[in-house]
Scaffold this motif. Structure first.
Motif, PDB file in Angstrom:
ATOM      1  N   PRO A  14      76.904  17.394  68.415  1.00 11.56           N
ATOM      2  CA  PRO A  14      76.513  17.579  69.811  1.00 11.56           C
ATOM      3  C   PRO A  14      77.341  16.718  70.755  1.00 11.56           C
ATOM      4  CG  PRO A  14      74.586  17.334  68.403  1.00 11.56           C
ATOM      5  CD  PRO A  14      75.774  17.016  67.560  1.00 11.56           C
ATOM      6  N   ALA A  15      77.581  17.241  71.939  1.00 11.50           N
ATOM      7  CA  ALA A  15      78.348  16.488  72.930  1.00 11.50           C
ATOM      8  C   ALA A  15      77.598  15.241  73.377  1.00 11.50           C
ATOM      9  CB  ALA A  15      78.659  17.376  74.130  1.00 11.50           C
ATOM     10  N   PHE A  16      76.240  15.332  73.431  1.00 14.83           N
ATOM     11  CA  PHE A  16      75.409  14.196  73.829  1.00 14.83           C
ATOM     12  C   PHE A  16      74.360  13.941  72.747  1.00 14.83           C
ATOM     13  CE2 PHE A  16      76.477  16.543  77.773  1.00 14.83           C
ATOM     14  CZ  PHE A  16      77.346  15.613  78.324  1.00 14.83           C
ATOM     15  N   LEU A  17      74.142  12.683  72.448  1.00 12.73           N
ATOM     16  CA  LEU A  17      73.116  12.297  71.488  1.00 12.73           C
ATOM     17  C   LEU A  17      72.209  11.250  72.126  1.00 12.73           C
ATOM     18  CD1 LEU A  17      75.175  11.957  68.187  1.00 12.73           C
ATOM     19  CD2 LEU A  17      73.511  13.742  68.742  1.00 12.73           C
ATOM     20  N   PRO A  18      70.893  11.308  71.849  1.00  9.85           N
ATOM     21  CA  PRO A  18      69.980  10.294  72.397  1.00  9.85           C
ATOM     22  C   PRO A  18      70.309   8.914  71.842  1.00  9.85           C
ATOM     23  CG  PRO A  18      68.774  12.214  71.587  1.00  9.85           C
ATOM     24  CD  PRO A  18      70.179  12.355  71.099  1.00  9.85           C
ATOM     25  N   VAL A  19      70.257   7.922  72.689  1.00  8.92           N
ATOM     26  CA  VAL A  19      70.526   6.557  72.250  1.00  8.92           C
ATOM     27  C   VAL A  19      69.438   6.067  71.301  1.00  8.92           C
ATOM     28  CG1 VAL A  19      70.782   4.164  73.041  1.00  8.92           C
ATOM     29  CG2 VAL A  19      71.827   6.032  74.337  1.00  8.92           C
ATOM     30  N   SER A  20      68.182   6.458  71.583  1.00  9.37           N
ATOM     31  CA  SER A  20      67.058   6.001  70.774  1.00  9.37           C
ATOM     32  C   SER A  20      66.841   6.841  69.534  1.00  9.37           C
ATOM     33  CB  SER A  20      65.776   6.028  71.612  1.00  9.37           C
ATOM     34  OG  SER A  20      65.473   7.375  71.996  1.00  9.37           O
ATOM     35  N   GLY A  21      67.516   7.973  69.410  1.00  8.87           N
ATOM     36  CA  GLY A  21      67.353   8.826  68.244  1.00  8.87           C
ATOM     37  C   GLY A  21      66.383   9.967  68.452  1.00  8.87           C
ATOM     38  N   SER A  22      65.591   9.937  69.500  1.00  9.15           N
ATOM     39  CA  SER A  22      64.628  11.009  69.777  1.00  9.15           C
ATOM     40  C   SER A  22      65.061  11.777  71.010  1.00  9.15           C
ATOM     41  CB  SER A  22      63.227  10.422  70.001  1.00  9.15           C
ATOM     42  OG  SER A  22      62.328  11.444  70.379  1.00  9.15           O
ATOM     43  N   SER A  23      65.018  13.109  70.898  1.00 14.71           N
ATOM     44  CA  SER A  23      65.403  13.952  72.032  1.00 14.71           C
ATOM     45  C   SER A  23      64.194  14.550  72.744  1.00 14.71           C
ATOM     46  CB  SER A  23      66.308  15.089  71.541  1.00 14.71           C
ATOM     47  OG  SER A  23      65.627  15.899  70.591  1.00 14.71           O
ATOM     48  N   LYS A  66      51.156  26.997  93.297  1.00 12.35           N
ATOM     49  CA  LYS A  66      50.379  26.313  94.330  1.00 12.35           C
ATOM     50  C   LYS A  66      48.895  26.257  93.977  1.00 12.35           C
ATOM     51  CE  LYS A  66      53.556  27.638  98.036  1.00 12.35           C
ATOM     52  NZ  LYS A  66      54.090  26.259  98.199  1.00 12.35           N
ATOM     53  N   LYS A  67      48.524  26.851  92.804  1.00 10.18           N
ATOM     54  CA  LYS A  67      47.104  26.930  92.444  1.00 10.18           C
ATOM     55  C   LYS A  67      46.774  26.195  91.156  1.00 10.18           C
ATOM     56  CE  LYS A  67      47.002  31.620  94.395  1.00 10.18           C
ATOM     57  NZ  LYS A  67      46.751  33.043  94.098  1.00 10.18           N
ATOM     58  N   THR A  68      47.732  26.123  90.245  1.00  6.91           N
ATOM     59  CA  THR A  68      47.419  25.661  88.891  1.00  6.91           C
ATOM     60  C   THR A  68      48.239  24.435  88.519  1.00  6.91           C
ATOM     61  OG1 THR A  68      47.009  27.945  88.243  1.00  6.91           O
ATOM     62  CG2 THR A  68      47.270  26.349  86.474  1.00  6.91           C
ATOM     63  N   ALA A  69      47.559  23.405  88.037  1.00  6.58           N
ATOM     64  CA  ALA A  69      48.252  22.238  87.492  1.00  6.58           C
ATOM     65  C   ALA A  69      48.679  22.541  86.057  1.00  6.58           C
ATOM     66  CB  ALA A  69      47.346  21.019  87.540  1.00  6.58           C
ATOM     67  N   VAL A  70      49.714  21.843  85.593  1.00  4.99           N
ATOM     68  CA  VAL A  70      50.170  21.992  84.210  1.00  4.99           C
ATOM     69  C   VAL A  70      50.021  20.645  83.516  1.00  4.99           C
ATOM     70  CG1 VAL A  70      51.723  23.925  84.617  1.00  4.99           C
ATOM     71  CG2 VAL A  70      52.551  21.605  84.958  1.00  4.99           C
ATOM     72  N   THR A  71      49.607  20.694  82.234  1.00  8.77           N
ATOM     73  CA  THR A  71      49.314  19.468  81.501  1.00  8.77           C
ATOM     74  C   THR A  71      49.919  19.535  80.103  1.00  8.77           C
ATOM     75  OG1 THR A  71      47.235  20.381  80.695  1.00  8.77           O
ATOM     76  CG2 THR A  71      47.143  19.137  82.754  1.00  8.77           C
ATOM     77  N   ASN A  72      49.809  18.381  79.386  1.00 10.39           N
ATOM     78  CA  ASN A  72      50.218  18.281  77.986  1.00 10.39           C
ATOM     79  C   ASN A  72      51.641  18.838  77.801  1.00 10.39           C
ATOM     80  OD1 ASN A  72      49.828  17.546  75.307  1.00 10.39           O
ATOM     81  ND2 ASN A  72      48.984  19.551  74.741  1.00 10.39           N
ATOM     82  N   MET A  73      52.575  18.278  78.524  1.00  6.11           N
ATOM     83  CA  MET A  73      53.923  18.822  78.591  1.00  6.11           C
ATOM     84  C   MET A  73      54.846  18.122  77.588  1.00  6.11           C
ATOM     85  SD  MET A  73      54.300  19.045  82.729  1.00  6.11           S
ATOM     86  CE  MET A  73      55.558  20.303  82.624  1.00  6.11           C
ATOM     87  N   LEU A  74      55.629  18.923  76.859  1.00  6.25           N
ATOM     88  CA  LEU A  74      56.581  18.403  75.888  1.00  6.25           C
ATOM     89  C   LEU A  74      57.959  19.005  76.175  1.00  6.25           C
ATOM     90  CD1 LEU A  74      57.069  16.690  73.336  1.00  6.25           C
ATOM     91  CD2 LEU A  74      56.658  18.770  71.987  1.00  6.25           C
ATOM     92  N   PHE A  75      58.939  18.155  76.354  1.00  5.53           N
ATOM     93  CA  PHE A  75      60.305  18.588  76.650  1.00  5.53           C
ATOM     94  C   PHE A  75      61.222  18.161  75.492  1.00  5.53           C
ATOM     95  CE2 PHE A  75      58.092  17.674  80.555  1.00  5.53           C
ATOM     96  CZ  PHE A  75      58.324  18.792  81.340  1.00  5.53           C
ATOM     97  N   ASP A  76      62.157  19.008  75.148  1.00  4.06           N
ATOM     98  CA  ASP A  76      63.142  18.682  74.119  1.00  4.06           C
ATOM     99  C   ASP A  76      64.527  19.059  74.635  1.00  4.06           C
ATOM    100  OD1 ASP A  76      63.603  17.858  71.222  1.00  4.06           O
ATOM    101  OD2 ASP A  76      64.655  19.771  71.309  1.00  4.06           O
ATOM    102  N   LEU A  77      65.466  18.106  74.551  1.00  2.85           N
ATOM    103  CA  LEU A  77      66.818  18.316  75.063  1.00  2.85           C
ATOM    104  C   LEU A  77      67.798  18.411  73.909  1.00  2.85           C
ATOM    105  CD1 LEU A  77      65.229  16.396  77.280  1.00  2.85           C
ATOM    106  CD2 LEU A  77      67.460  16.441  78.385  1.00  2.85           C
ATOM    107  N   GLN A  78      68.631  19.441  73.932  1.00  9.03           N
ATOM    108  CA  GLN A  78      69.641  19.648  72.904  1.00  9.03           C
ATOM    109  C   GLN A  78      70.976  19.965  73.577  1.00  9.03           C
ATOM    110  OE1 GLN A  78      69.339  19.166  69.698  1.00  9.03           O
ATOM    111  NE2 GLN A  78      67.121  18.725  69.772  1.00  9.03           N
TER     112      GLN A  78
END
Length: 546
Positions: free
Chosen positions: A299-308, A274-286
């Motif tokens: 992998p059971a799921f693969l990105p359609v575009s090639g980037s996860s 409730k006090k701090t914002a978060v920035t520059n966020m990077l998510f990776d799904l596997q």
């Protein structure tokens, strides 16, 4: 004379036709009086008022499962038992040899609750459960008074790992994480939008490592781990707190993910601080590897575009954001939930870096795939009110089992009864063999259809139609009767024909009598002559004697 012969032939045909139709009429009456037998269907349900239960490690508990009879007749001698091939599949201590329950008779449309752990005989949750969901499979057996049936159904239950001693030392008063299944646990597919964790209070200086509380939250297919400081910047928000980003839920488009198809995964995120914002966020799904052959695992799921990887600029304090990615599910996946691990890296307002991890459980369904063989009709052409035998094979080409398979033939020109085929395993063949009765004349193309219905392992019903053509001609009439109808002027009235036939019969009787009398008289004359000859020979012999 020609007319008399025709009249005699007509009467003979009528007699033969009546003799042939009598057993057919009796058989039709028996078929009409035979009552169709209903089919049982039982579906194991955990919806409609049942919430997914949450079991804490080491606690005593009870398990309730509603068994609903969706059939049209009573299900008799119903039993339900868990199918346990390994202790890892059962979240409770194995303190009994047999967990089978007898439910007696379940009326059509009603339900009965199976209870394990009722009264003083409680179930004990295993102390080593880790907070994952368990798939509990149950086997149902029942009968309809004639035939025995068997079906497997499954449910999911949640577990909660045992609290570690570090939990109490690292939790600030009033700011601890609520346990799964508590007030913050509102539904199965998403966490509540309320602040679940507050600031953990475990912060540390720049470059230091934030101590993990060891507490994980799991909510209906979503797992959120605690963030860890990755260095950089100064001490977080300045008060030692660690901003935490959690997954509150996810959606898929389409809603049902089918094996071998593309879908969009939308993930709902929340900054619990409730006090701090978060920035520059990077998510990776596997997604985890899946496959029976290690060399062929993928992998059971693969990105359609090639980037996860997905980048997000900022989530304000106590704010929410969504991220999305297009994925493809493998075509050979079996029907079950598959997890996706999402790692996240982000910074707070003082450039302090943090890392976190969440997991999502995405159910994948396998679509039933089957084919029909060529439909065989014997005979291929029938007249109205005649019967025909229709047969074909059903090939289950998919990777899933088809339950409660039924088939029937319909059309404006035919009538028939529904046939129950039963359950059809993957790769198995079912036989459809039915008798239909022609009720109307028809020569149209695709004037009939084969309707196939079946259920998947969750009890959802599907229906498929296969059109085909059947030629139905007009009702048959005796050939001689048609000839008599075509010659009204020559034959005269029916009464005259009958009289002629009577005369013929009488004349035949007279002739027979005269012939018999003549033959009898001739035989008598021959006998008298033989007797006279015998007397004469005897007299002559007497005279010759001295």
């Amino acid at each position: 004379m020609k007319q008399l012969k025709r009249a005699g032939a007509v009467l003979l045909c009528m007699i033969v036709t009546i003799c042939m139709l009598m057993p057919v009429g009796v058989r039709a009456e028996e078929e009409e009086n035979r009552e169709p037998k209903g089919l049982n269907q039982i579906t194991l349900s955990v919806g409609d008022g049942q919430k997914t239960p949450v079991y804490k490690a080491g606690a005593e508990a009870e398990l309730k499962i509603d068994v609903l009879n969706k059939g049209n007749v009573d299900a008799q001698n119903v039993t339900i038992a868990p199918v346990i091939s390994s202790t890892d599949e059962w979240p409770f201590d194995m303190d009994k040899l047999n967990y089978e329950q007898s439910l007696g008779t379940i009326s059509a449309g009603s339900k009965t609750t199976a209870l394990w752990g009722g009264g003083d005989d409680k179930l004990t949750v295993r102390p080593d459960v880790t907070g994952k969901s368990y798939k509990l499979t149950f086997r149902l057996t029942y009968d309809d008074g004639d035939k025995l049936y068997e079906a497997d159904r499954y449910v999911f239950v949640k577990t909660e790992a045992e609290k570690s001693t570090s939990d109490s030392g690292n939790s600030d008063k009033g700011q601890g994480d609520p346990q799964p299944g508590g007030p913050a646990d509102k539904n199965e597919n998403s966490s509540t939008g309320k602040d679940q964790t507050g600031d953990s209070g475990s912060g540390g200086g720049g470059g230091g490592s934030a101590a993990s509380s060891g507490k994980d939250s799991y909510d209906g297919g979503i797992y959120n781990g605690d963030p860890v400081s990755a260095g950089g910047g100064s001490s977080g928000s300045g008060d030692g707190s660690v901003p935490r980003v959690i997954v509150t839920g996810f959606d898929t488009d389409p809603g049902t993910v089918k094996a071998g198809s593309n879908f969009k995964l939308v993930i709902h995120l929340k900054n619990t601080s409730k006090k701090t914002a978060v920035t520059n966020m990077l998510f990776d799904l596997q997604a985890p590897a899946s496959g029976t052959d290690e060399a062929a695992e993928a992998p059971a799921f693969l990105p359609v575009s090639g980037s996860s990887s997905i980048y997000l600029d900022k989530i304000p304090a106590d704010g929410t954001k969504d991220i999305s990615i297009d994925l493809n599910s493998r075509a050979d996946l079996i029907q079950k939930p598959y997890s996706i691990t999402m790692t996240m890296k982000y910074e707070d307002g003082n450039a302090a870096q943090f890392e976190g991890e969440s997991s999502l459980a995405i159910p994948v369904t396998q679509e039933a795939r089957f084919e029909f063989s060529e439909i065989q009709i014997m005979p291929d052409t029938v007249a109205v009110y005649e019967e025909a035998n229709i047969t074909c094979n059903l090939y289950n080409l998919g990777r899933v089992k088809m339950y409660n398979v039924k088939a029937r033939f319909e059309g404006s020109a035919i009538e028939g009864e529904e046939q129950f085929i039963g359950n059809l395993e993957s790769g198995a063949t079912g036989t459809i063999d039915s008798i239909v009765t022609a009720v109307a004349e028809s020569y149209d193309e695709s004037n009939c259809k084969l309707i196939l219905t079946y259920e998947d392992d969750s009890g959802r019903e599907y229906s498929v139609e296969q059109p085909f053509t059947m030629t139905v001609t007009a009702e048959m009439e005796p050939a001689d009767m048609e000839m008599m109808t075509d010659m009204p002027e020559e034959t005269g009235s029916p009464a005259g024909l009958i009289a002629a036939v009577v005369i013929i019969v009488a004349a035949a009787a007279v002739v027979t009598t005269v012939v018999l009398k003549r033959r009898k008289k001739k035989n008598r004359s021959s006998e008298e002559e033989e007797l006279l000859d015998e007397v004469e020979r005897f007299t002559e012999d007497e005279r010759r004697q001295p």
